[in-house]
Design an enzyme around this catalytic site. Sequence first.
Site, short mmCIF file in Angstrom:
data_model
loop_
_atom_site.label_atom_id
_atom_site.label_comp_id
_atom_site.label_asym_id
_atom_site.label_seq_id
_atom_site.Cartn_x
_atom_site.Cartn_y
_atom_site.Cartn_z
N ASP A 51 1.93 -7.91 8.24
CA ASP A 51 1.46 -8.32 6.76
C ASP A 51 0.53 -8.48 6.82
O ASP A 51 -0.47 -9.46 7.59
CB ASP A 51 2.83 -8.93 6.64
CG ASP A 51 2.66 -9.33 4.94
OD1 ASP A 51 3.25 -8.74 4.39
OD2 ASP A 51 2.80 -10.78 4.71
N ARG A 52 -0.10 -7.94 5.28
CA ARG A 52 -1.65 -8.87 5.12
C ARG A 52 -1.94 -9.94 4.77
O ARG A 52 -2.68 -11.06 5.72
CB ARG A 52 -2.16 -8.01 4.61
CG ARG A 52 -2.88 -6.48 4.75
CD ARG A 52 -1.77 -5.64 5.49
NE ARG A 52 -1.17 -5.03 4.39
CZ ARG A 52 0.51 -4.23 4.87
NH1 ARG A 52 0.46 -4.00 6.22
NH2 ARG A 52 0.79 -4.21 3.87
N THR A 53 -0.40 -10.50 3.76
CA THR A 53 -0.68 -11.83 3.18
C THR A 53 -0.81 -12.48 4.68
O THR A 53 -1.22 -14.47 4.37
CB THR A 53 -0.11 -12.07 2.20
OG1 THR A 53 -0.05 -11.50 1.33
CG2 THR A 53 0.77 -13.02 1.86
N CYS A 86 -4.00 -0.96 -0.27
CA CYS A 86 -3.48 -2.33 -0.07
C CYS A 86 -4.20 -2.63 -1.39
O CYS A 86 -5.46 -2.77 -0.20
CB CYS A 86 -2.93 -2.43 1.52
SG CYS A 86 -2.44 -4.20 1.40
N ASN A 87 -4.26 -3.71 -1.90
CA ASN A 87 -4.92 -4.40 -2.10
C ASN A 87 -5.26 -5.98 -1.24
O ASN A 87 -6.89 -6.18 -1.19
CB ASN A 87 -5.05 -5.32 -3.96
CG ASN A 87 -4.78 -4.07 -5.09
OD1 ASN A 87 -5.51 -3.62 -5.31
ND2 ASN A 87 -3.85 -3.67 -5.07
N THR A 88 -4.26 -6.05 -0.84
CA THR A 88 -4.53 -7.90 0.73
C THR A 88 -5.30 -7.20 1.69
O THR A 88 -6.30 -7.91 1.75
CB THR A 88 -3.43 -7.80 0.37
OG1 THR A 88 -2.83 -8.03 -0.42
CG2 THR A 88 -3.58 -9.68 1.27
N ALA A 89 -5.15 -5.85 2.04
CA ALA A 89 -6.06 -5.58 3.10
C ALA A 89 -7.50 -5.18 2.83
O ALA A 89 -7.87 -5.89 3.81
CB ALA A 89 -5.59 -4.14 3.31
N THR A 128 -0.50 -10.04 -4.06
CA THR A 128 0.53 -11.10 -3.39
C THR A 128 -0.52 -12.76 -3.76
O THR A 128 -1.36 -12.78 -3.95
CB THR A 128 0.17 -10.73 -2.72
OG1 THR A 128 -0.83 -10.63 -1.91
CG2 THR A 128 0.49 -9.23 -2.33
N LYS A 168 9.44 -4.46 -1.59
CA LYS A 168 9.36 -4.10 0.21
C LYS A 168 10.69 -3.85 0.48
O LYS A 168 10.53 -2.98 1.07
CB LYS A 168 8.67 -4.87 1.01
CG LYS A 168 6.97 -4.71 0.17
CD LYS A 168 6.50 -5.76 0.57
CE LYS A 168 4.63 -5.14 0.39
NZ LYS A 168 4.05 -4.31 0.91
N CYS A 197 -1.43 -5.63 -6.49
CA CYS A 197 -0.36 -5.08 -5.61
C CYS A 197 -0.41 -3.88 -6.15
O CYS A 197 0.50 -3.72 -6.84
CB CYS A 197 0.54 -6.78 -5.54
SG CYS A 197 1.51 -5.62 -3.96
#
Lengths: 234, 234
Positions: A51-53, A86-89, A128, A168, A197
């Site tokens: 998980d990125r966040t 994936c924005n967070t990635a 996120t 998710k 996200c």
Amino acid sequence: MINGRKVIGIIGGMGPMATADLFMKIIENTQAASDQEHLHVLIDNNTDIPDRTANILIGSDAPLKPMAEAARRLEAQGADLLIMPCNTAHYFYEPLCQHTHLPVLNMPEITAEYCAEKGLRCAALLATEGTIRSRIYDRFFAERGIRLLTPSPEGIKKLMHLIYDEVKAGKPAHPEVLWPELEALKNQGAEVFLLACTELPLVFHEDDPRFCFADPTRLLALAAIQAAGGTCKA
Amino acid sequence: MINGRKVIGIIGGMGPMATADLFMKIIENTQAASDQEHLHVLIDNNTDIPDRTANILIGSDAPLKPMAEAARRLEAQGADLLIMPCNTAHYFYEPLCQHTHLPVLNMPEITAEYCAEKGLRCAALLATEGTIRSRIYDRFFAERGIRLLTPSPEGIKKLMHLIYDEVKAGKPAHPEVLWPELEALKNQGAEVFLLACTELPLVFHEDDPRFCFADPTRLLALAAIQAAGGTCKA
């Protein structure tokens, strides 16, 4: 490169449904009258990327290694350019680029450019906690003189619940709990809400009559079609 | 093989929208509470595979070589089993199996087994001219004692128009022109209509109140989830 058109590689799995959504948006937006006129797309839906966040919030770069491995596999398989749904990635965008020879399209930058072209002056970031706190979008909007609003702590909590505990988790989603937060951001000047996200365009839609949403997944799909030498549908 | 679960490889591009539909059905039907609980899926959406029906009707095996190449690329990339979201491509199922070490799940066989388990005695095949004329489905239904009806020549013409000139061409689809044909097949004893071209579940749906449809794409997705060691949603 096949028939003068580039092969698109998707570092997927972040999340799986967002990966399918991006793939679908590439197909839906490609001008093509037969299977053969569509673009060649390779997808590594690698669901083992942590998980990125969760990792950004503890200062770990654990997602980078499997992301880089997916990039290398896609490169070996014949991809000419890479995208990731994936924005967070995108927090790991710069180190990721060090691990591949291929160009990687940058979803937050593409989104900022879209807002600039539309002449917008103020956008609100729905994302996120990892994307918001690590300020992944901020630089691209600041460079273009666009004010970027973020939700209240209570709004972020609601977004995280919607993203993780509903979308998710494959459970029914309740995006309407965010409406008061969106009204508040609109009152602060937000002209557009960024669905930043990739789970959010699965529950909020650009044709919503209440709020003006922009879907970075769709913008990334359009940019990928063009970068690969395809033609976007009018 | 990752964390005791197998990696699914999809020989895609036949067509692209059907590939996205199969991928989506794998995700939607996997019991998973987070990204990481979903299955690792590799997709080679190779849109350069020549049209299957056109080649079968002239006795050419031109699609086989690029299908085998996609199979080899997926194997090299780490796939443990293969599936392909194109019924007509199953005409090349046996020679394809000669080109890969991996097991390839057989969509027509899985569909016949599903009908047998349901205790059905008569099914109607809705498919491309290539699938119908090459009798890809027939053996699996005959082995299980299930009668297999095929549409009239006029019905096949309407199916081909719907599949090629509407769905594959990205144009508005008019599945309702098939209704009289379906009524006629129902009168001949058809208990179920097999959506045996992967473009058809994009326009006909299993929850249709008028007709009982079975979607081989969904059945293939369920079989792939189980073969990979995942759990199907109840």
